[in-house]
Design an enzyme around this catalytic site. Structure first.
Site, PDB file in Angstrom:
ATOM      1  N   ALA A  33     -57.985 -52.231  48.367  1.00 39.47           N
ATOM      2  CA  ALA A  33     -56.978 -51.630  49.939  1.00 39.47           C
ATOM      3  C   ALA A  33     -55.982 -49.907  50.361  1.00 39.47           C
ATOM      4  O   ALA A  33     -56.284 -50.009  49.830  1.00 39.47           O
ATOM      5  CB  ALA A  33     -55.583 -52.692  49.800  1.00 39.47           C
ATOM      6  N   ASN A  34     -55.212 -50.174  51.163  1.00 36.20           N
ATOM      7  CA  ASN A  34     -54.214 -49.212  51.372  1.00 36.20           C
ATOM      8  C   ASN A  34     -53.311 -49.312  51.618  1.00 36.20           C
ATOM      9  O   ASN A  34     -53.191 -50.471  52.109  1.00 36.20           O
ATOM     10  CB  ASN A  34     -54.960 -48.874  52.530  1.00 36.20           C
ATOM     11  CG  ASN A  34     -55.617 -48.812  53.481  1.00 36.20           C
ATOM     12  OD1 ASN A  34     -54.350 -49.913  54.541  1.00 36.20           O
ATOM     13  ND2 ASN A  34     -56.374 -50.238  54.530  1.00 36.20           N
ATOM     14  N   ARG A  35     -52.392 -48.195  51.797  1.00 35.60           N
ATOM     15  CA  ARG A  35     -50.678 -48.487  51.839  1.00 35.60           C
ATOM     16  C   ARG A  35     -50.535 -49.234  53.373  1.00 35.60           C
ATOM     17  O   ARG A  35     -49.659 -49.023  54.127  1.00 35.60           O
ATOM     18  CB  ARG A  35     -49.857 -47.760  52.191  1.00 35.60           C
ATOM     19  CG  ARG A  35     -50.467 -47.838  50.626  1.00 35.60           C
ATOM     20  CD  ARG A  35     -49.543 -45.882  49.869  1.00 35.60           C
ATOM     21  NE  ARG A  35     -49.613 -45.720  48.159  1.00 35.60           N
ATOM     22  CZ  ARG A  35     -49.049 -46.196  47.420  1.00 35.60           C
ATOM     23  NH1 ARG A  35     -48.412 -47.396  47.250  1.00 35.60           N
ATOM     24  NH2 ARG A  35     -48.996 -45.766  45.951  1.00 35.60           N
ATOM     25  N   ALA A  99     -55.662 -49.534  59.196  1.00 36.14           N
ATOM     26  CA  ALA A  99     -56.509 -48.995  58.791  1.00 36.14           C
ATOM     27  C   ALA A  99     -57.887 -49.802  58.364  1.00 36.14           C
ATOM     28  O   ALA A  99     -57.399 -49.909  56.722  1.00 36.14           O
ATOM     29  CB  ALA A  99     -55.252 -48.836  57.864  1.00 36.14           C
TER      30      ALA A  99
END
Ligand code: CTP
Ligand code: CA
Length: 219
Positions: A33-35, A99
């Site tokens: 995942a990402n932030r 994102a």
């Protein structure tokens, strides 16, 4: 502020917004995942709806309330997001703020087990570029806007992305500070006409300004 509804400058226009991160499964219990918090994308969907647009928002996994008068489609992975974008076309306006994970994992069917100190290798596969695909499609929106989250050389990278992806505007986002997950944002609006530095503001204020800019551009 309240919705302008049928009196809004975007009444009669359709808008597509992607927001949040994607989750790419590694095995049935793990993911990459990402932030991304999704806050800026959700604020944009809300701001467009307030100006009267008919908004479809495709959201990655985030725990945020659906804005008023926005049709929300939840997805997990980049491939699901790509399919949902395709299914939501045509649209007059598209803002791809998600994102999207650049890579997915060749996922295991069963939970990967520890193996005597030998760490497993993850085989990564590049995901399709939803924005670049949309720019080339038969259903290219009239106004196609991408985001660029950068930690350095923000304008240079954003201008390169604008050209490479074939969109009309890039919202360049300085994510070197605590922007990811925060409530304020510092952006540059990068177009083929030039670069505008916008003052740091709340994500709701940035969204309202962007929605007004979109309404002006379509007039
Ligand atoms: N994007 C997309 N599909 C992808 C990757 C990115 O639609 N698979 C979109 C994002 O939603 C954003 C824009 O492309 O609007 C730029 O994303 P960004 O991650 O900044 O660009 P990349 O081309 O992935 O380059 P980088 O190597 O800097 O991550
Ligand atoms: Ca990327």
């Amino acid at each position: 502020s309240t919705s302008l509804g049928t009196n809004g400058p975007l009444f009669g226009r359709t808008a597509l917004v992607t927001a949040g991160p994607t989750h790419e499964p590694i095995d049935p219990v793990r993911y990459l995942a990402n932030r991304s918090s999704g806050k800026q994308g959700f604020a944009i969907a809300e701001a467009l709806a307030k100006l009267g647009a008919e908004v479809t928002m495709i959201a990655g996994p985030v725990a945020l309330a659906t804005p008023a008068d926005v049709k929300r489609i939840d997805v997990q992975t980049a491939l699901e997001m790509a399919r949902a974008v395709d299914a939501a076309l045509p649209a007059d306006i598209a803002i791809l703020s998600a994102a999207v994970a650049d890579w997915r994992v060749d996922a295991a069917d069963q939970k990967i087990k520890k193996n005597g100190g030998t760490a497993p290798g993850l085989k990564l596969v590049e995901n399709p570029d939803i924005l670049a695909t949309l720019a080339k499609s038969d259903h290219r929106p009239t106004l196609l806007i991408g985001f660029a989250a950068e930690t350095e050389k923000i304008i240079e990278h954003a201008q390169a992305k604008l050209a490479r992806k074939g969109c009309d505007w890039i919202v360049a986002n300085d994510v070197s500070g605590d922007v990811m997950g925060g409530d304020r944002n510092t952006i540059h609006l990068v177009t083929t006409q030039g670069v505008e530095a916008w003052p740091t503001a709340t994500k709701a204020e940035v969204a309202a300004r962007l929605a007004n800019r979109i309404a002006d551009a379509l007039h």
